[in-house]
Design an enzyme around this catalytic site. Structure first.
Site, PDB file in Angstrom:
ATOM      1  N   THR A   1       0.798  -1.222   0.000  1.00  0.00           N
ATOM      2  CA  THR A   1       0.000   0.000   0.000  1.00  0.00           C
ATOM      3  C   THR A   1       0.828   1.267   0.000  1.00  0.00           C
ATOM      4  OG1 THR A   1      -1.691  -1.174   1.277  1.00  0.00           O
ATOM      5  CG2 THR A   1      -1.860   1.229   1.191  1.00  0.00           C
TER       6      THR A   1
ATOM      7  N   ASP B   1       0.453  -8.620  10.814  1.00  0.00           N
ATOM      8  CA  ASP B   1       1.533  -8.741   9.828  1.00  0.00           C
ATOM      9  C   ASP B   1       2.860  -8.611  10.567  1.00  0.00           C
ATOM     10  OD1 ASP B   1       2.932  -9.014   7.519  1.00  0.00           O
ATOM     11  OD2 ASP B   1       2.444  -7.038   6.710  1.00  0.00           O
TER      12      ASP B   1
END
Length: 537
Positions: free
Chosen positions: A192, A321
């Site tokens: 992103t 993550d």
């Protein structure tokens, strides 16, 4: 026989490094981003002409028209935006958790992090969701801007951050702060975000995070929905979420947020750039070659962070993550830099369904108890096991002082089996720090040395270097010691050592840095250092 021992040792070291390399490289998402010289952020293409690329991605021009069924797809995209908006709002209005161990979160003050015109009350969320008459409304008839405006009445803006300048002046970091940045360097990107390093006033280095227009999230979203503006809005919520969590979760091992800036770029209004503390990427292969003391510091920093996250003001936080690339080093301290995948949600469960609380990892699975409809301690346990498999197993035991290895092995094994929680793990690591910091790890304190050593005050030996491992300096033998006695012991364990230089530098534990030398031919005067020369034995 000696040659055989050397070959066996070399083979062991080679297999260890190869195994570590393979393990790290095959972690999903652990890749080095290359060939990005031509992917320079739109802001710096416009404002910083010295940072340019060969090509530019013009969002809204290169993707073509939206698909035929764009109406239903666009509605789905707007629903995703609303879900991310609700998630960020949840973190911003959520009261402080009663059992939090960090500082009590004071009421958020209504301030502006950026330089705007008087009377401008733009909010990080309202700016992103600002819409015009052309935008599609949500199925319930509320536009994104109306929805967020109503919810925004229950909370206020993020606190403004400031940093101390060279002369002690306080600086508000916003658009004006980064308008004339210098030394802009592309650092990398993920799915992103793109991250840049920049210097403010040629003195303060910061990290600038923004949505990567050529990244995985933007490209896939625009390809599917055909709306660059809304795809950007969806992606930018990850940055806003990260800024919100940096504001609410204040801890020495969480990267600091300095401010943010909104501006119009690439035909999209109000693109957001977060301004944060700058850290160095975590390279595990390099860390394996550093001193044990520095590797232990990283593990201790990580456990202190996880202990805080287990009882944060927002409740128990898990890093979904959890990989080495999500952390950076700032002055030797480990700090988490990516919080857009953090979560405070704990899995729901039923006592009659044990599979609800199964944590699955590549090497093994764990089943946790179900208590009051929630998997007991699942966020804490997930963080701790990831710390074990990505950090402890590589960084803790190797080249540690012999007397500390049994304790370190116990820590590694207990976290690998999840026998301990974060409280016990932190307690044991703090105990190791105490033993190391105050010299209780040293063996045979009454042992007689093989030779005598003569001290030479205010002197040093710039040459006569040899290499040892692990050393703070690659072209010499620079180690940390607790005392002169330990330095003599190290020198006598190295066949080529004939002298050592006691520097006036110390490590984070207070241990003194010592250069070990092969001789004294280049001995000369240096204020504040002491040379010990071997004179017998």
């Amino acid at each position: 026989m000696k040659r055989r021992k050397i070959m066996v040792a070399a083979g062991f070291c080679l297999s260890f490094f190869l195994g570590t390399l393979m393990n790290l490289l095959y972690i999903p998402g652990f890749e080095h981003h290359q060939n990005h010289d031509n992917r320079v952020h739109r802001y710096y293409q416009e404002k910083q002409k010295r940072v340019t690329g060969d090509s530019q991605l013009h969002v809204g021009r290169s993707y073509g028209k939206a698909p035929a069924d764009s109406s239903s797809r666009h509605r789905d995209l707007l629903l995703q935006i609303r879900e991310r908006s609700d998630e960020v709002l949840q973190y911003r209005v959520r009261p402080a958790h009663g059992s939090g161990t960090g500082d009590q979160v004071r009421p958020l003050e209504r301030r502006r992090l950026m330089d705007t015109e008087p009377g401008d009350t733009r909010d990080p969320i309202r700016v992103i969701e600002r819409t015009d008459d052309r935008q599609t409304r949500f199925p319930n008839g509320l536009s994104p801007s109306t929805l967020v405006h109503r919810k925004s009445q229950r909370h206020v803006q993020l606190n403004s951050w400031s940093v101390i300048g060279i002369r002690g002046a306080r600086m508000m970091l916003g658009c004006s702060s980064i308008a004339n940045v210098t030394d802009v360097q592309y650092l990398g990107s993920g799915y992103t975000k793109a991250v840049y390093r920049a210097a403010l006033n040629s003195s303060l280095s910061v990290a600038l995070k923004s949505v990567d227009f050529g990244g995985h999230d933007m490209e896939n979203c625009v390809r599917k929905y055909g709306s660059p503006e809304d795809c950007y809005r969806l992606a930018s919520y990850k940055i806003v979420k990260e800024m919100t969590l940096m504001e609410r979760l204040r801890h020495p091992n969480i990267l600091k947020l300095y401010g943010y800036c909104y501006q119009d770029n690439n035909d999209i209004q109000d693109t957001v750039t977060a301004i944060t503390e700058l850290g160095s990427p975590l390279e595990m292969i390099q860390l394996l070659q550093t001193s044990w003391e520095e590797r232990f510091r990283i593990c201790l920093s990580l456990v202190r962070l996880l202990h805080y996250l287990a009882r944060s003001p927002l409740g128990s936080v898990t890093l979904l993550d959890f990989r080495p690339r999500q952390f950076v080093l700032v002055a030797g301290e480990l700090k988490v830099t990516d919080l857009d995948d953090a979560s405070t949600e704990e899995a729901s469960c039923s006592p009659s369904s044990p599979s609800d609380c199964v944590m699955e990892f590549p090497a093994r699975n764990f089943t946790l108890p179900c208590s009051r409809g929630r998997c007991l301690g699942i966020n804490e346990k997930r963080n701790l096991y990831n710390a074990y498999r990505f950090f402890f197993t590589y960084l803790l035991p190797h080249s540690a002082p012999p007397t500390l290895r049994p304790l370190l092995d116990k820590i590694v094994n207990s976290t690998g089996e999840l026998k301990w929680g974060i409280d016990e793990t932190l307690l044991q690591l703090e105990n190791v720090l105490h033993l190391y910091k105050y010299g209780f790890y040293l063996q045979n304190k009454t042992q007689m040395h093989k030779a005598e050593y003569k001290s030479v005050m205010d002197a040093s030996i710039p040459a006569e270097n040899y290499r040892c491992w692990p050393s703070y300096q690659h072209d010499g033998c620079l180690l940390s010691v607790f005392s002169i006695r330990e330095a003599i012991g190290v020198c006598e364990s190295h066949a080529q050592c004939q002298a050592f230089v006691l520097t006036n530098q110390t490590t984070w534990t207070g241990h003194q840095l010592v250069f070990f030398k092969t001789g004294t031919a280049s001995l000369h005067s240096v204020k504040g250092q002491v040379v010990y020369v071997r004179v017998g034995g």
